[in-house]
Design a protein around this motif. Structure first.
Motif, PDB file in Angstrom:
ATOM      1  N   UNK A 264      40.547  33.232  44.708  1.00 53.29           N
ATOM      2  CA  UNK A 264      40.191  33.583  43.487  1.00 53.29           C
ATOM      3  C   UNK A 264      39.259  35.059  44.024  1.00 53.29           C
ATOM      4  N   UNK A 265      38.549  34.575  44.694  1.00 57.55           N
ATOM      5  CA  UNK A 265      37.354  35.455  45.321  1.00 57.55           C
ATOM      6  C   UNK A 265      37.928  36.855  45.986  1.00 57.55           C
ATOM      7  N   UNK A 266      39.050  36.386  46.820  1.00 60.07           N
ATOM      8  CA  UNK A 266      39.911  37.375  47.443  1.00 60.07           C
ATOM      9  C   UNK A 266      40.726  38.469  46.515  1.00 60.07           C
ATOM     10  N   UNK A 267      41.138  37.816  45.561  1.00 62.10           N
ATOM     11  CA  UNK A 267      41.740  38.653  44.526  1.00 62.10           C
ATOM     12  C   UNK A 267      40.790  39.434  43.883  1.00 62.10           C
ATOM     13  N   UNK A 268      39.616  38.978  43.511  1.00 59.72           N
ATOM     14  CA  UNK A 268      38.552  39.880  42.717  1.00 59.72           C
ATOM     15  C   UNK A 268      38.264  40.764  43.708  1.00 59.72           C
ATOM     16  N   UNK A 269      38.041  40.464  44.915  1.00 57.40           N
ATOM     17  CA  UNK A 269      37.497  41.580  45.847  1.00 57.40           C
ATOM     18  C   UNK A 269      38.521  42.501  46.112  1.00 57.40           C
ATOM     19  N   UNK A 270      39.818  42.393  46.275  1.00 58.12           N
ATOM     20  CA  UNK A 270      40.813  43.220  46.525  1.00 58.12           C
ATOM     21  C   UNK A 270      41.108  43.859  45.039  1.00 58.12           C
ATOM     22  N   UNK A 271      40.619  43.734  44.078  1.00 57.35           N
ATOM     23  CA  UNK A 271      41.080  44.197  42.735  1.00 57.35           C
ATOM     24  C   UNK A 271      39.868  45.348  42.461  1.00 57.35           C
ATOM     25  N   UNK A 272      38.612  45.065  43.143  1.00 62.02           N
ATOM     26  CA  UNK A 272      37.582  45.969  43.031  1.00 62.02           C
ATOM     27  C   UNK A 272      38.025  46.851  43.871  1.00 62.02           C
ATOM     28  N   UNK A 273      38.436  46.775  45.111  1.00 60.87           N
ATOM     29  CA  UNK A 273      38.585  47.764  46.137  1.00 60.87           C
ATOM     30  C   UNK A 273      39.781  48.393  45.885  1.00 60.87           C
ATOM     31  N   UNK A 274      40.775  48.300  44.846  1.00 59.05           N
ATOM     32  CA  UNK A 274      41.732  49.025  44.324  1.00 59.05           C
ATOM     33  C   UNK A 274      41.252  49.985  43.341  1.00 59.05           C
ATOM     34  N   UNK A 275      40.388  49.510  42.526  1.00 61.56           N
ATOM     35  CA  UNK A 275      39.849  50.185  41.237  1.00 61.56           C
ATOM     36  C   UNK A 275      38.891  51.347  41.940  1.00 61.56           C
ATOM     37  N   UNK A 276      38.174  51.075  42.859  1.00 59.91           N
ATOM     38  CA  UNK A 276      37.329  51.988  43.403  1.00 59.91           C
ATOM     39  C   UNK A 276      38.122  52.989  44.289  1.00 59.91           C
ATOM     40  N   UNK A 277      39.130  52.673  45.138  1.00 59.98           N
ATOM     41  CA  UNK A 277      40.116  53.527  45.792  1.00 59.98           C
ATOM     42  C   UNK A 277      40.944  54.599  44.498  1.00 59.98           C
ATOM     43  N   UNK A 278      41.189  53.846  43.257  1.00 57.27           N
ATOM     44  CA  UNK A 278      41.944  54.726  42.569  1.00 57.27           C
ATOM     45  C   UNK A 278      41.140  55.714  41.645  1.00 57.27           C
ATOM     46  N   UNK A 279      39.771  54.956  41.271  1.00 54.64           N
ATOM     47  CA  UNK A 279      38.936  56.315  40.735  1.00 54.64           C
ATOM     48  C   UNK A 279      38.629  57.190  41.677  1.00 54.64           C
ATOM     49  N   UNK A 280      38.385  56.897  43.128  1.00 54.71           N
ATOM     50  CA  UNK A 280      38.247  57.865  44.032  1.00 54.71           C
ATOM     51  C   UNK A 280      39.259  58.955  44.055  1.00 54.71           C
ATOM     52  N   UNK A 281      40.552  58.337  44.138  1.00 53.02           N
ATOM     53  CA  UNK A 281      41.616  59.188  44.120  1.00 53.02           C
ATOM     54  C   UNK A 281      41.824  60.146  43.070  1.00 53.02           C
ATOM     55  N   UNK A 282      41.298  59.860  41.884  1.00 48.45           N
ATOM     56  CA  UNK A 282      41.179  60.620  40.800  1.00 48.45           C
ATOM     57  C   UNK A 282      40.207  61.730  40.982  1.00 48.45           C
ATOM     58  N   UNK A 283      39.286  61.524  41.492  1.00 43.29           N
ATOM     59  CA  UNK A 283      38.008  62.276  41.557  1.00 43.29           C
ATOM     60  C   UNK A 283      38.546  63.477  42.974  1.00 43.29           C
ATOM     61  N   UNK A 284      39.181  62.813  44.159  1.00 41.35           N
ATOM     62  CA  UNK A 284      39.666  63.821  45.048  1.00 41.35           C
ATOM     63  C   UNK A 284      40.765  64.763  44.602  1.00 41.35           C
ATOM     64  N   UNK A 285      41.537  64.117  43.837  1.00 41.17           N
ATOM     65  CA  UNK A 285      42.655  64.886  42.922  1.00 41.17           C
ATOM     66  C   UNK A 285      42.125  66.392  42.320  1.00 41.17           C
ATOM     67  N   UNK A 286      40.828  65.765  41.501  1.00 36.60           N
ATOM     68  CA  UNK A 286      40.201  66.983  40.711  1.00 36.60           C
ATOM     69  C   UNK A 286      39.525  68.040  41.705  1.00 36.60           C
ATOM     70  N   UNK A 287      38.869  67.697  43.045  1.00 32.22           N
ATOM     71  CA  UNK A 287      38.390  68.544  43.792  1.00 32.22           C
ATOM     72  C   UNK A 287      39.401  69.449  44.567  1.00 32.22           C
TER      73      UNK A 287
END
Length: 482
Positions: A163-186
């Motif tokens: 359960x904790x691994x899935x929660x951590x993987x989801x946090x990482x995926x969310x961070x990478x997805x939002x960061x990728x949106x910011x990188x796309x804007x730049x």
């Protein structure tokens, strides 16, 4: 007299207690999900729940997910959706229910065996009746109940780690997805500046105010930023899909919205000392170490039974009632009696079983020691990565970005006063966009390091932890002035 009166009473009382213990073994209604929730509640976002087993509760959970998807998802909300909707986690928790059923089956006394026989000869007819059951399974029920409880606690801790691994993987995926949106804007801003420079270069070359070499340089910058923009779009799409997969979304649900910016970094890093607090916290809180300790306790308690169980594991008790009827006279004789089956240890003295138990205990002790060493090392390294990532992200936010904004503002003032050329202004715009992209990488890496640190301290092994660096950041484009 006292011994004669009370001994049967005590025997009956003991048998009744054992039978009551056997009757108490039942399957958990929620498949032990409540036990998993108790291990993970303090390590998950507030309000996070595991997928329910009831169909009506599942429908209610899906309605809540639909409501959450109507708004931009923050990091905690994405974790809540993943825990409720991820099919892999649902399969893992269902497997825990299977293990719970196996536990109950192991604690259920085997059904007694009824043997019926009818033999006829010229003189008589004989009917045999025998009722038998395993004696060892009845005698050892209290110990087996304790051992099975240890095993289920270990299985629950293992499921809690998933359960904790899935929660951590989801946090990482969310961070990478939002960061990728910011990188796309730049990347879009850099490409817009490069396109403006390339168009201006074409017009100036057309009227003879620009050489072909100068025009080629601007066109090369445009091509580089176009390729970078294509990679940024692909990365944003891939990270969005990865997050959707972890949240168990498909169809129209994958069109969820994300925030435009990552969360701001905290003003100060977590107050831990890598050599002391981090290691102590990991040894005290990590679920994988607790599971290894329970395994060692279980094997330690079972070791003493290994030899005796191998020798006397098949003791059986039976009651017989046979009726023999004389066919000529019709007279019947009834024979009653008890019998016990005892294995004779002629060949197997339990040496192999004892050796196996000893080796399993040594293996479990070594695994616990190895797990503790790994936990210490991961706590120290995760803390160092976290601290370094915070320093880099804070430097970008507090020093680099303000400096770039100052340079950009001063360049604009000088361009308005005709002290710098339009090429210098466009080059500065590209450099500023690249600085924002680099700062976004540092901000993302900090939150990734923070996720790994929390998992290493209070959950389980974070696995391969990425270094908090910007080595994979896009290469800055040419900013030379003309």
């Amino acid at each position: 007299m006292k011994r004669t009166v009370f001994a049967p009473t005590r025997l009956v009382g003991a048998m009744a207690a054992v039978l009551a213990l056997a009757g108490c073994a039942s399957i958990s209604p929620d498949g032990l999900r409540g036990a998993v929730q108790s291990h993970t509640a303090s390590r998950l976002p507030d309000g996070a729940e595991l997928p329910p087993t009831d169909l009506q509760a599942r429908d209610a959970a899906q309605q809540r997910i639909d409501e959450w998807l109507r708004q931009p998802l923050d990091m905690d909300q994405s974790v809540r959706i993943a825990l409720l909707n991820n099919p892999g986690l649902q399969a893992r928790l269902a497997q825990l229910g299977v293990q719970d059923a196996d536990r109950v089956q192991a604690l259920t006394l085997p059904n007694p065996t009824l043997t019926l026989g009818r033999m006829v000869n010229s003189d008589e007819r004989e009917i045999e009746r025998q009722l038998s059951f395993g004696l060892v399974s009845l005698i050892t029920l209290p110990w087996r109940s304790r051992w099975q409880g240890m095993q289920m606690e270990q299985a629950t801790l293992t499921a809690a780690q998933d359960v904790l691994r899935l929660a951590a993987d989801t946090r990482r995926a969310w961070l990478r997805a939002v960061a990728a949106r910011q990188q796309l804007a730049s990347s879009e801003r850099m490409h817009e500046a490069a396109e403006a420079g390339a168009e201006l270069a074409r017009r100036m070359a057309r009227v003879g105010n620009f050489s072909r070499l100068q025009q080629a340089r601007e066109l090369s910058i445009q091509q580089d930023t176009a390729a970078q923009l294509a990679r940024a779009r692909l990365a944003a799409t891939a990270e969005h899909e990865q997050l959707a997969r972890l949240m168990g979304l498909w169809g129209r649900r994958i069109d969820f919205k994300l925030p435009d910016q990552l969360p701001a970094i905290p003003q100060a890093a977590t107050q831990l000392r890598a050599g002391d607090d981090a290691e102590a916290t990991a040894l005290r809180e990590r679920l994988d170490l607790r599971a290894l300790r329970r395994d060692l306790d279980h094997l330690g308690e079972r070791r003493g039974w290994a030899r005796a169980g191998a020798i006397f594991g098949d003791i059986g008790l039976g009651y017989s009632r046979n009726t023999a009827t004389d066919r000529a006279t019709g007279h019947s004789d009834v024979t009653r009696g008890w019998e016990i089956d005892l294995p004779l240890p002629l060949f197997d003295w339990g040496g192999a079983a004892s050796g196996r138990a000893r080796a399993e205990l040594q293996r479990s002790a070594a695994q616990l020691q190895q797990g503790a060493i790994q936990a210490r090392a991961e706590a120290r390294s995760s803390w160092m990565r976290y601290r370094t990532a915070w320093d880099l992200a804070h430097q970008q936010q507090a020093e680099v970005l303000p400096l770039r904004r100052f340079i950009q503002d001063e360049t604009m003032l000088r361009y308005n006063g005709m002290f710098v050329s339009v090429w210098q202004l466009l080059a500065e715009a590209r450099s500023s966009a690249q600085a924002v992209a680099t700062a976004t990488d540092a901000q993302r890496d900090f939150w990734l390091a923070e996720t790994d640190l929390q998992l290493a301290l209070a959950g389980t092994s974070p696995g391969t932890v990425e270094a908090a660096s910007s080595a994979a950041a896009p290469t800055p484009t040419n900013t030379a002035s003309h």
